[in-house]
Design a protein around this motif. Structure first.
Motif, PDB file in Angstrom:
ATOM      1  N   PHE A 174       0.823  -1.204   0.000  1.00 18.83           N
ATOM      2  CA  PHE A 174       0.000   0.000   0.000  1.00 18.83           C
ATOM      3  C   PHE A 174       0.860   1.259   0.000  1.00 18.83           C
ATOM      4  CE2 PHE A 174      -2.192   3.410   2.240  1.00 18.83           C
ATOM      5  CZ  PHE A 174      -3.262   3.573   1.388  1.00 18.83           C
ATOM      6  N   GLY A 177       2.193   1.856  -3.366  1.00 12.99           N
ATOM      7  CA  GLY A 177       1.153   2.397  -4.225  1.00 12.99           C
ATOM      8  C   GLY A 177       0.956   3.888  -3.991  1.00 12.99           C
ATOM      9  N   ARG A 178       0.932   4.281  -2.710  1.00 12.69           N
ATOM     10  CA  ARG A 178       0.714   5.686  -2.397  1.00 12.69           C
ATOM     11  C   ARG A 178       1.887   6.539  -2.881  1.00 12.69           C
ATOM     12  NH1 ARG A 178      -0.973   7.541   3.547  1.00 12.69           N
ATOM     13  NH2 ARG A 178       1.207   7.138   3.918  1.00 12.69           N
ATOM     14  N   VAL A 188      -2.283   7.219 -12.041  1.00 13.11           N
ATOM     15  CA  VAL A 188      -2.751   6.698 -10.756  1.00 13.11           C
ATOM     16  C   VAL A 188      -3.451   5.354 -10.925  1.00 13.11           C
ATOM     17  CG1 VAL A 188      -4.394   7.098  -8.901  1.00 13.11           C
ATOM     18  CG2 VAL A 188      -2.938   8.953  -9.671  1.00 13.11           C
ATOM     19  N   LEU A 192      -2.348   1.841  -9.026  1.00  9.00           N
ATOM     20  CA  LEU A 192      -3.147   1.238  -7.963  1.00  9.00           C
ATOM     21  C   LEU A 192      -3.683  -0.128  -8.394  1.00  9.00           C
ATOM     22  CD1 LEU A 192      -5.017   4.257  -6.375  1.00  9.00           C
ATOM     23  CD2 LEU A 192      -2.876   3.176  -5.739  1.00  9.00           C
ATOM     24  N   LEU A 193      -4.024  -0.278  -9.690  1.00  9.06           N
ATOM     25  CA  LEU A 193      -4.472  -1.598 -10.149  1.00  9.06           C
ATOM     26  C   LEU A 193      -3.343  -2.614 -10.014  1.00  9.06           C
ATOM     27  CD1 LEU A 193      -6.796  -0.939 -13.216  1.00  9.06           C
ATOM     28  CD2 LEU A 193      -7.389  -1.608 -10.885  1.00  9.06           C
ATOM     29  N   VAL A 195      -1.081  -2.595  -7.651  1.00 14.40           N
ATOM     30  CA  VAL A 195      -1.066  -2.971  -6.229  1.00 14.40           C
ATOM     31  C   VAL A 195      -2.199  -3.958  -5.939  1.00 14.40           C
ATOM     32  CG1 VAL A 195      -1.348  -2.105  -3.896  1.00 14.40           C
ATOM     33  CG2 VAL A 195      -0.007  -0.809  -5.534  1.00 14.40           C
ATOM     34  N   VAL A 196      -3.397  -3.634  -6.473  1.00 14.42           N
ATOM     35  CA  VAL A 196      -4.556  -4.505  -6.251  1.00 14.42           C
ATOM     36  C   VAL A 196      -4.257  -5.923  -6.736  1.00 14.42           C
ATOM     37  CG1 VAL A 196      -6.907  -4.969  -7.035  1.00 14.42           C
ATOM     38  CG2 VAL A 196      -6.283  -2.684  -6.305  1.00 14.42           C
TER      39      VAL A 196
ATOM     40  N   PHE B 118     -13.739  -9.269  -6.284  1.00 12.67           N
ATOM     41  CA  PHE B 118     -12.793  -8.174  -6.420  1.00 12.67           C
ATOM     42  C   PHE B 118     -12.878  -7.251  -5.203  1.00 12.67           C
ATOM     43  CE2 PHE B 118     -11.382  -4.079  -8.067  1.00 12.67           C
ATOM     44  CZ  PHE B 118     -10.198  -4.435  -8.669  1.00 12.67           C
ATOM     45  N   GLY B 121     -11.476  -8.714  -2.050  1.00  7.77           N
ATOM     46  CA  GLY B 121     -10.047  -8.998  -2.010  1.00  7.77           C
ATOM     47  C   GLY B 121      -9.177  -7.764  -1.895  1.00  7.77           C
ATOM     48  N   VAL B 122      -9.775  -6.582  -1.960  1.00 12.18           N
ATOM     49  CA  VAL B 122      -8.975  -5.356  -1.976  1.00 12.18           C
ATOM     50  C   VAL B 122      -9.057  -4.676  -0.605  1.00 12.18           C
ATOM     51  CG1 VAL B 122      -8.748  -3.096  -3.043  1.00 12.18           C
ATOM     52  CG2 VAL B 122      -9.406  -5.056  -4.417  1.00 12.18           C
ATOM     53  N   PRO B 123      -7.906  -4.237  -0.047  1.00 14.11           N
ATOM     54  CA  PRO B 123      -7.944  -3.551   1.243  1.00 14.11           C
ATOM     55  C   PRO B 123      -8.784  -2.278   1.178  1.00 14.11           C
ATOM     56  CG  PRO B 123      -5.695  -4.096   0.639  1.00 14.11           C
ATOM     57  CD  PRO B 123      -6.533  -4.399  -0.541  1.00 14.11           C
ATOM     58  N   LEU B 125      -8.333   0.395   2.742  1.00 12.34           N
ATOM     59  CA  LEU B 125      -7.420   1.535   2.664  1.00 12.34           C
ATOM     60  C   LEU B 125      -7.142   1.907   1.212  1.00 12.34           C
ATOM     61  CD1 LEU B 125      -6.211   2.830   5.135  1.00 12.34           C
ATOM     62  CD2 LEU B 125      -4.213   1.389   4.894  1.00 12.34           C
ATOM     63  N   LEU B 126      -6.919   0.874   0.405  1.00 13.69           N
ATOM     64  CA  LEU B 126      -6.604   1.090  -1.003  1.00 13.69           C
ATOM     65  C   LEU B 126      -7.818   1.650  -1.736  1.00 13.69           C
ATOM     66  CD1 LEU B 126      -4.054   0.575  -2.609  1.00 13.69           C
ATOM     67  CD2 LEU B 126      -4.972  -1.605  -3.314  1.00 13.69           C
ATOM     68  N   LEU B 129      -8.086   5.362  -0.992  1.00 10.86           N
ATOM     69  CA  LEU B 129      -7.102   6.129  -1.764  1.00 10.86           C
ATOM     70  C   LEU B 129      -7.533   6.217  -3.217  1.00 10.86           C
ATOM     71  CD1 LEU B 129      -4.331   7.491  -1.423  1.00 10.86           C
ATOM     72  CD2 LEU B 129      -3.309   5.406  -2.291  1.00 10.86           C
ATOM     73  N   PHE B 130      -8.026   5.088  -3.749  1.00  9.50           N
ATOM     74  CA  PHE B 130      -8.449   5.025  -5.145  1.00  9.50           C
ATOM     75  C   PHE B 130      -9.585   6.015  -5.397  1.00  9.50           C
ATOM     76  CE2 PHE B 130     -10.387   3.237  -8.901  1.00  9.50           C
ATOM     77  CZ  PHE B 130      -9.294   2.822  -9.633  1.00  9.50           C
ATOM     78  N   LEU B 133      -8.261   9.648  -5.197  1.00 11.40           N
ATOM     79  CA  LEU B 133      -7.399  10.111  -6.285  1.00 11.40           C
ATOM     80  C   LEU B 133      -8.099  10.057  -7.632  1.00 11.40           C
ATOM     81  CD1 LEU B 133      -3.963   8.513  -5.332  1.00 11.40           C
ATOM     82  CD2 LEU B 133      -4.769  10.832  -4.965  1.00 11.40           C
ATOM     83  N   VAL B 134      -8.897   9.015  -7.857  1.00 12.07           N
ATOM     84  CA  VAL B 134      -9.483   8.843  -9.186  1.00 12.07           C
ATOM     85  C   VAL B 134     -10.793   9.613  -9.319  1.00 12.07           C
ATOM     86  CG1 VAL B 134     -10.411   7.179 -10.801  1.00 12.07           C
ATOM     87  CG2 VAL B 134      -8.344   6.646  -9.522  1.00 12.07           C
TER      88      VAL B 134
END
Lengths: 221, 273
Positions: A174, A177-178, A188, A192-193, A195-196, B118, B121-123, B125-126, B129-130, B133-134
């Motif tokens: 993480f 990624g940041r 971005v 991030l994908l 990292v995922v 999906f 399975g993703v934190p 936290l992520l 952030l996603f 930012l997006v």
């Protein structure tokens, strides 16, 4: 996409840090959780009370707070045990993850212990086994098998929780990624994908294994 | 308490049990005493200045300032407002997901399953952030959105398990009355599944509440960010431990209350129909 490929070694590095956090904290949580679960079903009232208090306290505290305690409050009280700051944060994150995960392991095991047919424990007692022997040779081996799917779900949650360690600068996925996202504002989404993807490499196979075992156990009973 | 795991204790076992109980109590008391002693001891900072122990009044004297209480209130409000909105959205999302996932059309079911796997399975936290930012939505909606998506997926799975655990006759009865498939789901199956899964859903809402503290990653002003991070920065690190105690007390109070509600709900069997 270019950013991801250019930083591929960094991704692998971060992935390995995540894996290390996962494996060490997972094993420690498993050991602590087993002890807590055994205390929870023991004949001694004081042990039951200690275990119940521990479970309730930790389960109702956010992981961020447990991590904050291990990484910021403990050094304030006891010092960093002679470690320099970065290794200390890695160790603190591992300990915090293990402590935070242990009550979930304990609760899963306890429900497994309760799920073992009563006759098993009765048979063990009637051939003269004591509490410790009944638990370790008859009940727990069956309970472990039955709680594999819920335990795998705990491990999946732990995998995702390792990302919280980034809050104290532990260089796992993480944080990478940041950092990359901050440095490359135009890429971005692929960063991030990427990292995922690494998280999914761990979590999706685990989920599939849990599903398969769940089906097997369901057929057996 | 009797258990199948051990015989009813005789005099010898009772004595052993008492001895272990006393030993455990001694260990716990010794640990607490050690902790209190450590807390009370004065300490020297890195710069060599001598600070009083944690029970000294100068460690706690900030609580007579109004500004401190207002800031704590703002933090609690930040946590509760994010958790409240996220909980409602998660429930709605969970209901939709469970319906799609239990659909008879593979064209609906399979994409839903993939999206669900999906999300699970993703934190979180992520995800925060996603979204920040997006979608560029600001910290509040990043926190609420990520929590709603993740917990919605979990609640959806719980509801689906609830629907599957109902006797098949329920659905068959609904269909044979001439209700459409969707109406059978909504009128017959759903209310029962929801009641059955209520304890799990409430437990998940506790998780959601705890996870609002992950908002630190997008600098969302909730309890931990304000009381644990901001305030020690502005009032001095001598109050760090004080603020930590306050933070943990607030979280425990809220979460134990919600958990108690969950236990109450699971004990109280709501009559069906």
């Amino acid at each position: 996409m270019d950013v991801v490929l250019a930083n591929f070694p960094a991704y692998i590095d971060a992935f390995l840090t995540t894996l290390r956090l996962l494996v060490v904290a997972g094993l420690a949580a498993f050991i602590i959780g087993t002890v807590v679960a055994a205390m929870r079903v023991s004949p001694v009232a004081a042990l039951r009370a200690v275990s119940a208090t521990y479970t309730e306290l930790i389960r109702n505290t956010p992981l961020t707070l447990v991590l904050f305690f291990c990484a910021a409050v403990v050094p304030n009280l006891f010092g960093t045990f002679g470690m320099s700051l970065n290794p200390y944060y890695l160790a603190a994150a591992t300990v915090a993850l293990a402590i935070y995960t242990s009550p979930f392991v304990a609760e899963a095991l306890r429900s497994g212990i309760n799920g073992v047919p009563v006759g098993q424990a009765e048979a063990a007692r009637s051939v003269g086994l004591g509490f410790g022997q009944t638990l370790t040779t008859v009940v727990l081996p069956q309970a472990f098998r039955m709680v594999v799917p819920p335990l795998i779900n705990v491990v999946i949650a732990l995998t995702k929780n390792t990302s919280v360690a980034a809050g104290f600068g532990v260089g796992e996925l993480f944080l990478l990624g940041r950092r990359l996202a901050n440095a490359n504002g135009n890429a971005v989404i692929p960063i991030l994908l990427g990292v995922v993807t690494f998280y999914l490499i761990i979590t999706i196979p685990l989920g599939l294994i849990a599903n398969r075992i769940e089906k097997k156990v369901a057929v057996l009973r | 308490m009797t258990s199948v795991l051990y015989d009813a204790p005789g005099p010898k076992a009772r004595r052993l049990s008492r001895i272990i109980s006393v030993l455990t109590a001694l260990v716990v008391i010794a640990a607490l005493a050690g902790l209190i002693w450590t807390l009370a001891a004065p300490r020297t900072t890195v710069s060599g200045a001598e600070l009083p122990g944690y029970f000294d009044a100068t460690r706690w004297n900030i609580f007579d300032r109004e500004a401190v209480w207002i800031a704590i209130g703002r933090g609690v409000w930040g946590t509760l407002s994010a958790a409240g909105v996220a909980a409602v959205l998660a429930l709605a999302f969970g209901v939709v997901l469970s319906l799609l996932r239990a659909s008879e059309l593979p064209a609906v079911r399979i994409p839903t399953t993939i999206v669900l796997e999906f999300i699970r399975g993703v934190p979180v936290l992520l995800m925060m952030l996603f979204i920040l930012l997006v979608a560029g939505s600001g910290a509040y909606w990043a926190v609420v959105g990520a929590l709603a998506l993740y917990n919605g997926a979990i609640i959806g799975e719980a509801l689906r398990a609830g629907i599957r655990s109902l006797p098949r006759g329920q659905r068959e009865a609904g269909l044979s009355l001439g209700l459409s498939g969707l109406r059978t789901r909504f009128l017959i199956e759903f209310p029962q599944a929801f009641r059955q899964m209520l304890p799990i859903i409430i437990a998940q809402l506790v998780v959601l509440l705890k996870d609002t503290s992950l908002g630190y990653v997008v600098a969302y002003p909730e309890i931990l960010f304000i009381v644990g991070g901001n305030m020690p920065d502005s009032y001095g690190s001598r109050y760090q431990f004080t603020f930590f105690v306050v933070t943990i007390a607030i979280y425990l109070a809220i979460n134990l209350a919600v958990s108690a509600l969950a236990r109450f709900m699971s004990r109280r069997r709501i009559p069906l129909g």
